[in-house]
Write a protein that holds these residues in place. Structure first.
Motif, PDB file in Angstrom:
ATOM      1  N   ARG A   1      56.676  74.180   6.406  1.00 43.31           N
ATOM      2  CA  ARG A   1      56.992  75.352   7.220  1.00 43.31           C
ATOM      3  C   ARG A   1      55.726  76.088   7.657  1.00 43.31           C
ATOM      4  O   ARG A   1      55.667  76.622   8.767  1.00 43.31           O
ATOM      5  CB  ARG A   1      57.900  76.292   6.427  1.00 43.31           C
ATOM      6  CG  ARG A   1      59.317  75.777   6.268  1.00 43.31           C
ATOM      7  CD  ARG A   1      60.123  76.619   5.308  1.00 43.31           C
ATOM      8  NE  ARG A   1      61.494  76.123   5.202  1.00 43.31           N
ATOM      9  CZ  ARG A   1      62.356  76.541   4.280  1.00 43.31           C
ATOM     10  NH1 ARG A   1      61.988  77.469   3.387  1.00 43.31           N
ATOM     11  NH2 ARG A   1      63.580  76.051   4.249  1.00 43.31           N
ATOM     12  N   SER A   2      54.744  76.124   6.760  1.00 43.71           N
ATOM     13  CA  SER A   2      53.499  76.810   7.123  1.00 43.71           C
ATOM     14  C   SER A   2      52.766  76.097   8.251  1.00 43.71           C
ATOM     15  O   SER A   2      52.005  76.713   8.994  1.00 43.71           O
ATOM     16  CB  SER A   2      52.583  76.920   5.891  1.00 43.71           C
ATOM     17  OG  SER A   2      52.058  75.653   5.523  1.00 43.71           O
ATOM     18  N   GLN A   3      52.992  74.768   8.380  1.00 40.61           N
ATOM     19  CA  GLN A   3      52.337  73.984   9.413  1.00 40.61           C
ATOM     20  C   GLN A   3      53.146  73.925  10.714  1.00 40.61           C
ATOM     21  O   GLN A   3      52.644  73.442  11.721  1.00 40.61           O
ATOM     22  CB  GLN A   3      52.097  72.553   8.913  1.00 40.61           C
ATOM     23  CG  GLN A   3      51.289  72.456   7.632  1.00 40.61           C
ATOM     24  CD  GLN A   3      49.891  73.023   7.777  1.00 40.61           C
ATOM     25  OE1 GLN A   3      49.159  72.659   8.691  1.00 40.61           O
ATOM     26  NE2 GLN A   3      49.506  73.927   6.886  1.00 40.61           N
TER      27      GLN A   3
ATOM     28  N   LYS B   1      56.437  83.398  11.563  1.00 45.27           N
ATOM     29  CA  LYS B   1      55.283  83.788  10.766  1.00 45.27           C
ATOM     30  C   LYS B   1      55.294  85.300  10.571  1.00 45.27           C
ATOM     31  O   LYS B   1      55.781  86.039  11.426  1.00 45.27           O
ATOM     32  CB  LYS B   1      53.975  83.361  11.454  1.00 45.27           C
ATOM     33  CG  LYS B   1      53.840  81.854  11.657  1.00 45.27           C
ATOM     34  CD  LYS B   1      53.875  81.096  10.350  1.00 45.27           C
ATOM     35  CE  LYS B   1      53.600  79.603  10.531  1.00 45.27           C
ATOM     36  NZ  LYS B   1      54.661  78.903  11.246  1.00 45.27           N
TER      37      LYS B   1
ATOM     38  N   GLY C   1      47.639  75.944   2.121  1.00 41.58           N
ATOM     39  CA  GLY C   1      48.368  77.174   2.398  1.00 41.58           C
ATOM     40  C   GLY C   1      49.433  77.507   1.387  1.00 41.58           C
ATOM     41  O   GLY C   1      50.112  78.534   1.524  1.00 41.58           O
ATOM     42  N   VAL C   2      49.624  76.667   0.365  1.00 44.45           N
ATOM     43  CA  VAL C   2      50.625  76.928  -0.674  1.00 44.45           C
ATOM     44  C   VAL C   2      49.903  77.258  -1.976  1.00 44.45           C
ATOM     45  O   VAL C   2      48.939  76.587  -2.348  1.00 44.45           O
ATOM     46  CB  VAL C   2      51.569  75.722  -0.882  1.00 44.45           C
ATOM     47  CG1 VAL C   2      52.643  76.053  -1.920  1.00 44.45           C
ATOM     48  CG2 VAL C   2      52.217  75.331   0.444  1.00 44.45           C
TER      49      VAL C   2
ATOM     50  N   SER D   1      53.904  80.618  -0.124  1.00 47.78           N
ATOM     51  CA  SER D   1      52.971  80.367   0.964  1.00 47.78           C
ATOM     52  C   SER D   1      52.714  81.629   1.774  1.00 47.78           C
ATOM     53  O   SER D   1      51.577  82.005   2.002  1.00 47.78           O
ATOM     54  CB  SER D   1      53.511  79.263   1.887  1.00 47.78           C
ATOM     55  OG  SER D   1      52.660  79.072   2.995  1.00 47.78           O
ATOM     56  N   GLN D   2      53.787  82.285   2.192  1.00 48.86           N
ATOM     57  CA  GLN D   2      53.665  83.507   2.977  1.00 48.86           C
ATOM     58  C   GLN D   2      54.250  84.666   2.165  1.00 48.86           C
ATOM     59  O   GLN D   2      55.455  84.841   2.095  1.00 48.86           O
ATOM     60  CB  GLN D   2      54.408  83.373   4.316  1.00 48.86           C
ATOM     61  CG  GLN D   2      53.915  82.244   5.194  1.00 48.86           C
ATOM     62  CD  GLN D   2      52.548  82.536   5.806  1.00 48.86           C
ATOM     63  OE1 GLN D   2      52.040  83.642   5.724  1.00 48.86           O
ATOM     64  NE2 GLN D   2      51.949  81.536   6.427  1.00 48.86           N
TER      65      GLN D   2
ATOM     66  N   CYS E   1      58.463  85.385   5.603  1.00 49.86           N
ATOM     67  CA  CYS E   1      57.843  85.358   4.269  1.00 49.86           C
ATOM     68  C   CYS E   1      58.762  84.674   3.267  1.00 49.86           C
ATOM     69  O   CYS E   1      59.987  84.703   3.395  1.00 49.86           O
ATOM     70  CB  CYS E   1      57.526  86.777   3.796  1.00 49.86           C
ATOM     71  SG  CYS E   1      56.162  87.552   4.689  1.00 49.86           S
TER      72      CYS E   1
END
Length: 339
Positions: free
Chosen positions: A96-98, A104, A151-152, A227-228, A263
């Protein structure tokens, strides 16, 4: 399709390699979940197990806990199923971060600052933004990036439970067996803390350790993946500083005026306050800008973002002088300029 089957096969191989690297060899994690006592202070023996020593350090050497809390026993938990669930969730967070199409967090973007002409308002927003960045940095300093998952992050956490049976249930089926999605102050979802002493409150009937002379409690120590993370601050409390603005709002939803969207965790640095209003006990709220925290609260979107690793039995000292000192430290530290 063939492409889907190949993707699933690659994912399974990747997850298998992650689990192997986490377990580090024969550990009894295959098959049924296992619980093994790896430390017993009543047996009066020295251990060179670094895991035990680190857990004891985190609990007994925490500033407010020194002299009032003692680790009695530690059990190691192993569950291949829970480990795989946790690793799969970490993989999903990575994907998901990618993904440029996945929402976001809006709090990072400067859009909120544009179109504001009042200098005082712009300064206020700048200070609020700085505070959020400070809170996120605090979390990152307590965490470690997961290998091969850019990012994790993984964070060591503690969760207080009422008895050993509840802790044992968590070790077998995960936090979903115990943590209900209640209307928490900092968002709706499973809660944990990076502070063992703070987590003890939840095993001691929501009372402070220095109020429970000679009592015993149980903690589940584990890991959280995220991650977020949305940094919760006083800016989220629009009514007053003691009325939580995110109470009951889902993690990653459109709370906080939409800037928390996307998030997968909420994180707050909290400070203790004397009982006030309808609250008959000491309460903890997001720190004011620039204020040093007493403890932390972490709430995640999915239960499988938390994995149990150990059960810890703790005991509060009988020493009344030590308990009184801890009480004074908690109530006065950083609150009176003459100290």
């Amino acid at each position: 399709t063939v492409a889907c089957l190949l993707w699933f096969h690659c994912l399974c191989c990747f997850m298998g390699s992650l689990v192997t690297s986490t377990c580090g060899g024969p550990c009894g994690c295959a098959g049924q979940p296992s619980i093994l006592c790896i430390y017993d202070a009543t047996a009066d023996y020295f251990t060179d197990d670094m895991r035990v020593r680190e857990l004891c350090r985190k609990l007994e050497r925490e500033p407010l806990a020194v002299g009032i809390l003692k680790v009695r026993r530690i059990w190691q938990l192993r569950s291949q199923e829970l480990e795989q669930r946790w690793q799969l969730e970490a993989w999903k967070l990575f994907k998901r971060s990618q993904d440029p199409n996945f929402p976001k967090p809006g709090w990072r973007m400067p859009v909120w600052y544009e179109g504001r002409s009042d200098p005082e308002e712009r300064m206020k927003l700048a200070v609020e933004h700085r505070e959020r960045k400070e809170v996120l940095q605090y979390l990152e300093e307590l965490s470690e990036p997961l290998p091969r998952l850019e990012g994790v992050w993984a964070t060591a956490i503690f969760h207080g439970v009422t008895n050993f049976e509840v802790a044992e249930q968590i070790s077998q089926t995960g936090f979903a067996a115990n943590v209900q999605r209640t209307k928490g102050w900092f968002g709706e979802g499973p809660y944990a803390s990076t502070s063992a002493l703070y987590a003890c409150r939840y095993s001691l009937g929501m009372q402070e350790a220095w109020e429970k002379r000679g009592s015993r409690g149980y903690l589940v120590a584990g890991r959280a993946c995220w991650s977020q993370a949305y940094p919760v601050t006083q800016a989220d409390n629009t009514e007053d500083e003691f009325t939580p603005g995110l109470k009951g709002q889902p993690v990653g939803g459109y709370g906080a005026n939409g800037v928390a969207s996307g998030c997968d965790a909420h994180f707050a640095c909290v400070r203790g306050h004397a009982p006030c209003g309808d609250e008959g006990r000491r309460t903890y709220h997001a720190c004011r800008a620039g204020e040093r925290p007493d403890f932390t609260e972490l709430v995640v979107r999915e239960e499988c973002q938390l994995i149990p690793d150990h059960i810890i039995e703790v005991e509060v000292t009988q020493d009344e002088n030590a308990l009184l000192r801890a009480k004074w430290e908690a109530e006065s530290w950083g609150r009176n300029a003459s100290y």
